[in-house]
Design a protein around this motif. Structure first.
Motif, PDB file in Angstrom:
ATOM      1  N   TYR A  73      -7.083   0.593  -7.007  1.00 55.26           N
ATOM      2  CA  TYR A  73      -7.566   1.725  -6.213  1.00 55.26           C
ATOM      3  C   TYR A  73      -9.089   1.768  -6.202  1.00 55.26           C
ATOM      4  O   TYR A  73      -9.762   1.155  -7.041  1.00 55.26           O
ATOM      5  N   PHE A 105       2.624   5.717  -6.033  1.00 56.46           N
ATOM      6  CA  PHE A 105       1.725   4.969  -6.921  1.00 56.46           C
ATOM      7  C   PHE A 105       1.875   5.481  -8.355  1.00 56.46           C
ATOM      8  O   PHE A 105       2.005   4.695  -9.304  1.00 56.46           O
ATOM      9  N   SER A 106       1.883   6.794  -8.504  1.00 58.40           N
ATOM     10  CA  SER A 106       2.035   7.415  -9.816  1.00 58.40           C
ATOM     11  C   SER A 106       3.391   7.080 -10.438  1.00 58.40           C
ATOM     12  O   SER A 106       3.487   6.765 -11.631  1.00 58.40           O
ATOM     13  N   TYR A 153      -0.190  -3.504  -6.016  1.00 54.43           N
ATOM     14  CA  TYR A 153       0.039  -2.206  -5.386  1.00 54.43           C
ATOM     15  C   TYR A 153      -1.307  -1.523  -5.166  1.00 54.43           C
ATOM     16  O   TYR A 153      -2.100  -1.386  -6.093  1.00 54.43           O
ATOM     17  N   GLN A 154      -1.547  -1.114  -3.930  1.00 53.43           N
ATOM     18  CA  GLN A 154      -2.792  -0.439  -3.596  1.00 53.43           C
ATOM     19  C   GLN A 154      -2.533   1.045  -3.346  1.00 53.43           C
ATOM     20  O   GLN A 154      -1.572   1.414  -2.671  1.00 53.43           O
ATOM     21  N   LEU A 155      -3.406   1.883  -3.891  1.00 50.50           N
ATOM     22  CA  LEU A 155      -3.297   3.328  -3.696  1.00 50.50           C
ATOM     23  C   LEU A 155      -3.841   3.693  -2.318  1.00 50.50           C
ATOM     24  O   LEU A 155      -5.037   3.563  -2.054  1.00 50.50           O
ATOM     25  N   TRP A 170      -5.317  10.765  -4.533  1.00 45.25           N
ATOM     26  CA  TRP A 170      -4.758  11.030  -5.867  1.00 45.25           C
ATOM     27  C   TRP A 170      -5.147  12.439  -6.320  1.00 45.25           C
ATOM     28  O   TRP A 170      -4.309  13.220  -6.777  1.00 45.25           O
ATOM     29  N   THR A 177       0.870  -1.172   0.000  1.00 47.92           N
ATOM     30  CA  THR A 177       0.000   0.000   0.000  1.00 47.92           C
ATOM     31  C   THR A 177       0.903   1.218   0.000  1.00 47.92           C
ATOM     32  O   THR A 177       1.693   1.412   0.922  1.00 47.92           O
ATOM     33  N   PHE A 224      -2.057  -2.414 -10.312  1.00 48.17           N
ATOM     34  CA  PHE A 224      -2.239  -1.235  -9.474  1.00 48.17           C
ATOM     35  C   PHE A 224      -3.735  -1.066  -9.194  1.00 48.17           C
ATOM     36  O   PHE A 224      -4.526  -0.907 -10.123  1.00 48.17           O
ATOM     37  N   LYS A 237       5.327   4.492  -9.750  1.00 54.62           N
ATOM     38  CA  LYS A 237       5.373   3.062 -10.084  1.00 54.62           C
ATOM     39  C   LYS A 237       4.672   2.794 -11.413  1.00 54.62           C
ATOM     40  O   LYS A 237       5.153   2.023 -12.246  1.00 54.62           O
TER      41      LYS A 237
END
Length: 232
Positions: free
Chosen positions: A89, A34-35, A112-114, A121, A28, A87, A37
């Motif tokens: 979310y 996140f962006s 991968y979690q936002l 975001w 997480t 990814f 990645k």
């Protein structure tokens, strides 16, 4: 001889562990990471697990929509590559957390979690600029909270579990305390422009105003008793 057999067994197990399987990994991470990645991943798999209505109003570029609350979540993920990073979310993190667990069960290796969902975001300024106004403007909002009485604004969403718990006593207080405080409930999903401009990235979020100035702010669940104390 017995020692040699045990030694060979240990070596064989270690070899298989290193070469035969890839351990599952889920993380997480915040909006910026996140962006980054996503940008560093060729042809990234981005999964939006909100409802189709939420997805159509606002989503991360190149994301695909599979509704976690729908009946075909598992079937909807079958076209995704389990060996590549994915990814995930939602709006604020609740649904995506459940979806991540399911994806791991289905065999996805790198998930991968936002953190904080698309609310974080948007608050980080990562959404594409848009001239479209959804819901109330900041100018209208400022007029709304400019009052001789105290004004309590509660930002909520229909899908938000803590919001649902708080709804009965907030609506009750709207009537009971009408002489001393104006209580306003604003649906976050119907006021996206305002949410972004005010950088509200968590739900529920409550703000208490006196003469148009913020006197108190709270994100997350709050009991009726504590809320009444803050208003008095």
């Amino acid at each position: 001889m017995k020692f040699s057999s045990i030694f060979l067994l240990i070596i064989s197990f270690a070899f298989l562990s290193c070469n035969g399987q890839v351990s599952k990994e889920s993380q997480t991470i915040d909006a910026k990471a996140f962006s980054e990645k996503i940008a560093a991943t060729p042809n990234p798999q981005i999964l939006d697990v909100r409802t189709p209505a939420e997805f159509s109003s606002d989503h991360i570029d190149k994301a695909v929509n599979v509704d976690w609350l729908g009946d075909s979540f598992v079937a909807g993920t079958e076209k995704l590559d389990k060996t590549k990073p994915i990814f995930v979310y939602c709006k604020s993190g609740g649904r995506s957390q459940s979806a991540v667990k399911k994806l791991e069960e289905l065999g996805f290796k790198n998930v991968y979690q936002l953190q904080g969902g698309i609310l974080k975001w948007d608050a980080a300024g990562l959404s594409k600029p848009s001239n479209k106004i959804t819901g109330m403007t900041l100018q209208d909002y400022n007029k709304l909270v400019d009052s001789d009485k105290k004004v309590l604004v509660s930002f909520y969403a229909e899908w938000c579990a803590p919001c649902k718990k708080m709804t009965p006593y907030i609506t009750k207080m709207q009537t009971e305390l009408a002489d001393s405080v104006t209580i306003i409930r604003l649906d976050a999903d119907k006021n996206k422009t305002l949410m972004t401009e005010m950088k509200i990235s968590e739900l529920p979020t409550i703000l208490l105003y006196e003469k148009a100035a913020v006197k108190w702010r709270k994100s997350g669940f709050i009991s009726e008793e504590e809320l009444r104390k803050q208003i008095q």
